[in-house]
Design an enzyme around this catalytic site. Structure first.
Site, PDB file in Angstrom:
ATOM      1  N   GLU A 144     -16.533   4.383  -5.639  1.00 43.91           N
ATOM      2  CA  GLU A 144     -15.758   3.259  -6.172  1.00 43.91           C
ATOM      3  C   GLU A 144     -16.700   2.080  -6.411  1.00 43.91           C
ATOM      4  O   GLU A 144     -16.894   1.252  -5.518  1.00 43.91           O
ATOM      5  CB  GLU A 144     -14.636   2.859  -5.202  1.00 43.91           C
ATOM      6  CG  GLU A 144     -13.538   3.896  -5.067  1.00 43.91           C
ATOM      7  CD  GLU A 144     -12.257   3.349  -4.421  1.00 43.91           C
ATOM      8  OE1 GLU A 144     -12.249   2.176  -4.004  1.00 43.91           O
ATOM      9  OE2 GLU A 144     -11.284   4.112  -4.357  1.00 43.91           O
ATOM     10  N   ASP A 156     -11.258  -5.487  -4.764  1.00 48.86           N
ATOM     11  CA  ASP A 156     -11.705  -4.763  -5.946  1.00 48.86           C
ATOM     12  C   ASP A 156     -12.044  -5.797  -7.016  1.00 48.86           C
ATOM     13  O   ASP A 156     -11.329  -6.783  -7.170  1.00 48.86           O
ATOM     14  CB  ASP A 156     -10.594  -3.848  -6.477  1.00 48.86           C
ATOM     15  CG  ASP A 156     -10.188  -2.780  -5.480  1.00 48.86           C
ATOM     16  OD1 ASP A 156     -11.000  -2.463  -4.584  1.00 48.86           O
ATOM     17  OD2 ASP A 156      -9.055  -2.281  -5.584  1.00 48.86           O
ATOM     18  N   GLN A 214       0.832  -1.199   0.000  1.00 49.88           N
ATOM     19  CA  GLN A 214       0.000   0.000   0.000  1.00 49.88           C
ATOM     20  C   GLN A 214       0.872   1.258   0.000  1.00 49.88           C
ATOM     21  O   GLN A 214       0.566   2.250  -0.661  1.00 49.88           O
ATOM     22  CB  GLN A 214      -0.938   0.001   1.216  1.00 49.88           C
ATOM     23  CG  GLN A 214      -1.967   1.119   1.187  1.00 49.88           C
ATOM     24  CD  GLN A 214      -2.968   0.969   0.051  1.00 49.88           C
ATOM     25  OE1 GLN A 214      -3.348  -0.144  -0.302  1.00 49.88           O
ATOM     26  NE2 GLN A 214      -3.387   2.080  -0.546  1.00 49.88           N
ATOM     27  N   HIS A 254     -15.175  -1.488  -5.407  1.00 54.39           N
ATOM     28  CA  HIS A 254     -14.599  -1.858  -4.109  1.00 54.39           C
ATOM     29  C   HIS A 254     -15.696  -2.368  -3.159  1.00 54.39           C
ATOM     30  O   HIS A 254     -16.637  -1.644  -2.854  1.00 54.39           O
ATOM     31  CB  HIS A 254     -13.886  -0.645  -3.497  1.00 54.39           C
ATOM     32  CG  HIS A 254     -13.251  -0.909  -2.158  1.00 54.39           C
ATOM     33  ND1 HIS A 254     -11.891  -0.981  -1.960  1.00 54.39           N
ATOM     34  CD2 HIS A 254     -13.800  -1.118  -0.936  1.00 54.39           C
ATOM     35  CE1 HIS A 254     -11.633  -1.218  -0.678  1.00 54.39           C
ATOM     36  NE2 HIS A 254     -12.782  -1.299  -0.033  1.00 54.39           N
ATOM     37  N   SER A 266      -5.641   1.603   4.809  1.00 57.27           N
ATOM     38  CA  SER A 266      -6.371   0.927   3.727  1.00 57.27           C
ATOM     39  C   SER A 266      -7.118  -0.294   4.232  1.00 57.27           C
ATOM     40  O   SER A 266      -6.547  -1.142   4.929  1.00 57.27           O
ATOM     41  CB  SER A 266      -5.392   0.483   2.626  1.00 57.27           C
ATOM     42  OG  SER A 266      -6.070  -0.332   1.688  1.00 57.27           O
TER      43      SER A 266
HETATM   44 ZN   LIG Z   1     -10.261  -1.136  -3.217  1.00 61.16          ZN
END
Ligand SMILES: [Zn+2]
Length: 294
Positions: free
Chosen positions: A262, A216, A181, A265, A207
């Site tokens: 998003e 994702d 990350q 996600h 995260s």
């Molecule tokens: Zn993500």
């Protein structure tokens, strides 16, 4: 320019971030209000000056569900911050989004298990690694790992999607280590600048991907950005909760989640919490503040 963007700008300057959009017309509907609550909002809306009167503002917000007396002075600070709705003010303060991102963060509660909150106010240690990571079923993945329970739920989800629609879906980014990350964020912020990168990429330790509970997805061979227009996205939006997943960063909710919409996600929270969050149109930040945080 209406006052809403000005307020967003002012808030973002305060928080050291780029301007972000206030809730759009596509934001999830909040739970229905009682007649008394609705009357309080209507009174306030019909008398704009009341926004600037401490007592009338306090009376009105005090009648909303999830009002927290301890946070009264923080709600009141929004009297002079323009056109957020009263419900938005409640959401912002109840989820700590009036505090500076990152610098006001605390350690995430590992004891919360599948309901752990990881966001710009709740961080994981650099050496945190989930204890039961498994390699994601290769047929449904471009590689990587998830917590075992999450992998099982994701396999069930993909199989149900196939059975119900004949469509397929793959995981393209599941668990990420702190160091991965860190390098991702460094790359994005070098390319786009830190302020822009902060709207779509987390600092290391902040995260959800480090929890092993988030992933994702895309259509096979597709991209993240293309997912929004797919039939798979429509199905995920309406069905992911049946398998314990939530669409984590909803459209128009950046002022609460800290991230742009998003569509790709998803976060595993278990079927009970996922159904509740879906049915009530909540962000996970709100769910956590109201039903998990002690
Ligand atoms: Zn993500």
């Amino acid at each position: 320019m209406s006052s809403a963007p000005l307020i967003a700008l002012a808030l973002s300057v305060l928080l050291g971030a780029v301007p972000f959009a206030p809730a759009s017309e596509t934001a999830p509907e909040p739970p229905a209000l009682s007649a008394e609550e609705q009357a309080a909002l209507t009174d306030l809306a019909q008398t704009p000056a009341a926004w600037f009167e401490e007592q009338s503002f306090a009376d009105a917000i005090g009648r909303l569900p999830h009002y927290d007396e301890v946070r009264l002075s923080r709600y009141l600070a929004y009297r002079t911050k323009g056109s957020w709705t009263l419900e938005q003010v409640l959401r912002i303060v109840n989820t700590d989004n009036d505090l500076p991102r990152y610098t006001a963060a605390a350690d995430a509660e590992l004891a919360d298990g599948n309901l752990i909150l990881v966001n710009k106010y709740s961080r994981l240690a650099s050496d945190y690694v989930p204890d039961d990571l498994v390699t994601v079923e290769p047929a449904y993945s471009n590689g990587g790992k998830l917590k075992s329970e999450v992998n099982d739920a994701f396999c069930d989800l993909v199989e149900a999607l196939w059975a119900e629609t004949g469509l397929h879906l793959v995981n393209i980014s599941p668990y990420r280590s702190y160091s991965l990350q860190s390098s991702l964020y460094a790359r994005y912020s070098a390319r786009d600048g830190a302020a822009a990168a902060d709207r779509y990429s987390a600092h290391a330790g902040y995260s959800e991907h480090q929890t092993g509970l988030a992933l994702d997805v895309s259509v096979p061979g597709g991209t993240l950005n293309g997912f929004k227009k797919s039939k798979q996205f429509e199905w995920m939006r309406d069905n992911a909760h049946r398998f314990g997943f939530i669409l984590r960063y909803g459209e128009g909710m950046e002022y609460i989640t800290g991230y742009k919409f998003e569509p790709w996600h998803y976060r595993y929270v278990g079927t009970e919490a996922a159904a509740f969050i879906y049915e009530n149109g909540l962000t996970f930040e709100e769910y956590y503040a109201y039903y998990v945080r002690k």
